[in-house]
Design a protein around this motif. Structure first.
Motif, PDB file in Angstrom:
ATOM      1  N   ALA A 148      -4.331   7.321   4.845  1.00 55.02           N
ATOM      2  CA  ALA A 148      -4.728   6.230   4.087  1.00 55.02           C
ATOM      3  C   ALA A 148      -3.880   5.174   4.482  1.00 55.02           C
ATOM      4  O   ALA A 148      -4.444   4.142   4.887  1.00 55.02           O
ATOM      5  CB  ALA A 148      -4.357   6.462   2.500  1.00 55.02           C
TER       6      ALA A 148
ATOM      7  N   LYS B 238      -1.550  10.417   2.095  1.00 60.60           N
ATOM      8  CA  LYS B 238      -1.122   9.073   1.982  1.00 60.60           C
ATOM      9  C   LYS B 238      -1.034   8.436   3.550  1.00 60.60           C
ATOM     10  O   LYS B 238      -1.374   7.333   3.877  1.00 60.60           O
ATOM     11  CB  LYS B 238       0.377   8.963   1.423  1.00 60.60           C
ATOM     12  CG  LYS B 238       0.781   7.607   1.367  1.00 60.60           C
ATOM     13  CD  LYS B 238       2.233   7.358   1.205  1.00 60.60           C
ATOM     14  CE  LYS B 238       2.845   7.576   2.429  1.00 60.60           C
ATOM     15  NZ  LYS B 238       4.473   7.220   2.425  1.00 60.60           N
TER      16      LYS B 238
ATOM     17  N   ALA C  60       0.831  -1.224   0.136  1.00 65.94           N
ATOM     18  CA  ALA C  60      -0.027  -0.039  -0.158  1.00 65.94           C
ATOM     19  C   ALA C  60       1.025   1.288   0.083  1.00 65.94           C
ATOM     20  O   ALA C  60       0.653   2.142  -0.817  1.00 65.94           O
ATOM     21  CB  ALA C  60      -0.756  -0.089   1.244  1.00 65.94           C
ATOM     22  N   ASN C  61       1.926   1.280   0.839  1.00 65.46           N
ATOM     23  CA  ASN C  61       2.732   2.380   0.949  1.00 65.46           C
ATOM     24  C   ASN C  61       3.519   2.494  -0.388  1.00 65.46           C
ATOM     25  O   ASN C  61       3.650   3.696  -1.110  1.00 65.46           O
ATOM     26  CB  ASN C  61       3.999   2.226   2.008  1.00 65.46           C
ATOM     27  CG  ASN C  61       4.824   3.319   2.253  1.00 65.46           C
ATOM     28  OD1 ASN C  61       4.419   4.393   2.361  1.00 65.46           O
ATOM     29  ND2 ASN C  61       6.109   3.079   1.841  1.00 65.46           N
TER      30      ASN C  61
ATOM     31  N   LEU D 103       1.160   3.973  -3.185  1.00 61.56           N
ATOM     32  CA  LEU D 103       0.466   5.475  -2.987  1.00 61.56           C
ATOM     33  C   LEU D 103       1.754   6.325  -3.233  1.00 61.56           C
ATOM     34  O   LEU D 103       1.723   7.471  -3.614  1.00 61.56           O
ATOM     35  CB  LEU D 103       0.210   5.589  -1.728  1.00 61.56           C
ATOM     36  CG  LEU D 103      -1.268   4.910  -1.658  1.00 61.56           C
ATOM     37  CD1 LEU D 103      -1.728   5.193  -0.063  1.00 61.56           C
ATOM     38  CD2 LEU D 103      -2.363   5.243  -2.335  1.00 61.56           C
TER      39      LEU D 103
ATOM     40  N   VAL E 131      -5.448   1.687   6.290  1.00 65.61           N
ATOM     41  CA  VAL E 131      -4.952   0.304   5.736  1.00 65.61           C
ATOM     42  C   VAL E 131      -4.482  -0.447   6.816  1.00 65.61           C
ATOM     43  O   VAL E 131      -4.838  -1.687   6.988  1.00 65.61           O
ATOM     44  CB  VAL E 131      -3.498   0.477   4.993  1.00 65.61           C
ATOM     45  CG1 VAL E 131      -3.054  -1.003   4.476  1.00 65.61           C
ATOM     46  CG2 VAL E 131      -4.057   1.050   3.496  1.00 65.61           C
TER      47      VAL E 131
ATOM     48  N   THR F 228      -7.197   1.894  -1.186  1.00 64.83           N
ATOM     49  CA  THR F 228      -5.794   2.582  -1.723  1.00 64.83           C
ATOM     50  C   THR F 228      -6.267   3.159  -3.055  1.00 64.83           C
ATOM     51  O   THR F 228      -5.592   4.268  -3.257  1.00 64.83           O
ATOM     52  CB  THR F 228      -4.862   1.440  -1.983  1.00 64.83           C
ATOM     53  OG1 THR F 228      -5.541   0.385  -2.718  1.00 64.83           O
ATOM     54  CG2 THR F 228      -4.340   0.972  -0.673  1.00 64.83           C
TER      55      THR F 228
END
Length: 491
Positions: free
Chosen positions: A210, A207, A111-112, A115, A214, A183
């Motif tokens: 988010a 981010k 996810a990191n 983004l 997550v 995401t």
């Protein structure tokens, strides 16, 4: 066909008439329509000649694992290699790491990375091909050896009972759908903010929010990963661990069944309980997994075209852990892969490998389970058409890719020391294949295989130079090399 650009109905009618007139066609049609392709195509005479006996075979492999309905084959394969060192260290017959723990941090890191890539591409139009690849690649289950090594190096490992499987790790589709929604929603917010002229700091603030979401979602689906835990495990009499953390299990097994003078020295040792309280996942990996994630070389066999031997390839925007080792693959001839894998197995070290597992594989045939061979199913004879292709040609037209990772645990060699067949540990549970294992002919692996990951000591010096000092070519995720590596298809 009349003008060779359209199908003439009279041509189709003639084909239908001639098909029905042929006895072999009628037999094939009746067989396939009643039992499906692979069951009808299996060559019983050939299938029964395969024997799962191997001159080189690891003695202790642990229980067969099961990835269930998730795309974590790469993680299971990697962890199965790593656990071999733990099994030896603890002198036990079985040990399993928590794949749910690995999955938690894999999703978090993906996810990191996703983004961050969206931020880097924030000025691109919405139909930009690289941006679309980032959004499609997202936070799915697929991955590679390097993904697992970066997770071990950064987050460590825990035993399976510390963070067991959940409904979402066993069947990840519902969790993944919500993660993708979350995401992509954040990606949309980032792009809108960038279009409005917001600073990079503002984009990263979106981010960060988010990422907190997550973490929240993953904790709900997989449970909270432990910051520390108490390790308690029964170990063998020859465990090579800190003696101060061992206590004997009493009464000693068999104490009443044999006189002291009749026992060997090892038998005189009592069974031991290893207790190590309040350790972190990284401390567990450092103390009980004598395995160096950085000490491996990822070799692939991708002949032909622009795929140059002696060259390492890195697929852009697919690295899952920002700041980790890039996901690179060294392209070498097939005999290099085979020799390195054989050397590793002879030394008692399992090998992570990957292949296009569903090619010519009668997976659900009960009478010959778990056989991968180029002559095990006669598809050309069944259909009466040509289907054979070289690996080079299949890579050119994207007919094959590395879709599934497993583990080599043994090999049968011919008189010249060349592989005849491989013993392959799968991660579909002990009831799949043949007690969880596959028989893979050497010919099949040469056509549909194409990746092994081996320790540096099993790689020739000139190949190590290619790995350490040779060129690394960045390729786009839609490039033919990326397709051959199974980008977006690895499960």
């Amino acid at each position: 066909m009349s003008d060779n650009t359209t199908i003439d109905p009279s041509w189709a009618a003639e084909k239908g008439k001639s098909f029905s007139a042929d006895r072999a066609n009628r037999v094939a049609r009746n067989a396939v329509t009643s039992m499906n392709v692979m069951a009808a195509a299996r060559d019983v005479s050939r299938m029964r000649t395969y024997h799962d006996t191997y001159g080189v075979m690891l003695a202790h492999t642990g229980n067969v694992t099961n990835q269930r309905q998730s795309g974590r084959c790469w993680m299971f394969s990697s962890f199965n290699v790593a656990r071999a060192a733990t099994i030896k260290l603890l002198d036990v017959d079985n040990f399993e790491f928590s794949q749910a723990f690995g999955m938690f941090y894999d999703k978090l890191e993906k996810a990191n990375s996703m983004l961050e890539n969206v931020i880097a591409l924030a000025d691109r139009p919405e139909d930009d091909r690289e941006l679309l690849e980032v959004l499609d690649y997202g936070v799915g289950d697929g991955g590679y050896w390097c993904f697992a090594m970066n997770l071990i190096s950064k987050w460590g490992l825990v035993p399976k009972d510390v963070m067991p499987e959940t409904a979402c790790s066993k069947n990840s589709s519902e969790m993944d759908a919500q993660l993708e929604r979350l995401t992509r929603r954040a990606a949309c917010q980032i792009r809108h903010a960038a279009a409005a002229g917001e600073s990079k700091d503002k984009l990263r603030a979106i981010k960060d929010k988010a990422m907190a979401d997550v973490y929240q979602l993953l904790s709900v689906c997989l449970g909270e990963p432990p910051a520390t835990f108490d390790l308690e495990v029964k170990v063998g009499k020859n465990a090579k661990v800190d003696a101060s953390k061992l206590t004997p299990i009493l009464p000693e097994e068999g104490a009443d069944d044999a006189k002291e003078g009749d026992k060997k020295d090892d038998d005189k040792k009592p069974a031991m309980l290893l207790r190590d309280a309040g350790i972190t996942p990284r401390e567990f990996a450092e103390r009980y997994v004598p395995f160096d994630p950085a000490n491996y070389v990822d070799l692939v066999y991708m002949p032909g075209g622009n795929r140059v031997f002696g060259t390492s390839y890195h697929v852009k925007v697919t690295d899952s852990v920002k700041g980790g080792r890039p996901n690179k693959f060294l392209n070498e001839p097939q005999d290099v892969l085979e020799a390195a894998a054989v050397a590793s197995l002879k030394a008692g070290v399992p090998v992570s490998m990957s292949c296009d597992v569903m090619q010519e594989y009668p997976r659900h045939i009960d009478d010959f389970p778990g056989v991968l061979a180029t002559d095990g199913v006669d598809l050309e004879g069944l259909f009466g058409v040509g289907l054979k292709m070289s690996r080079e040609d299949m890579l050119e037209v994207r007919e094959t890719s590395l879709t599934h990772a497993m583990t080599f645990q043994g090999v049968e060699l011919d008189g010249d020391g060349k592989p005849v067949a491989w013993r392959v540990e799968n991660s579909w549970g002990k009831d799949a294949c043949k007690d969880g294992y596959l028989y893979m002919s050497a010919d099949w692996f040469r056509v549909y295989g194409g990746e092994v990951v081996v320790r540096r000591e099993f790689v020739p010096a000139e190949v190590l130079r290619d790995w350490d000092e040779g060129p690394v070519v960045d390729v786009e995720p839609w490039d033919g090399i990326a397709a051959g590596l199974g980008i977006n298809r690895r499960d």
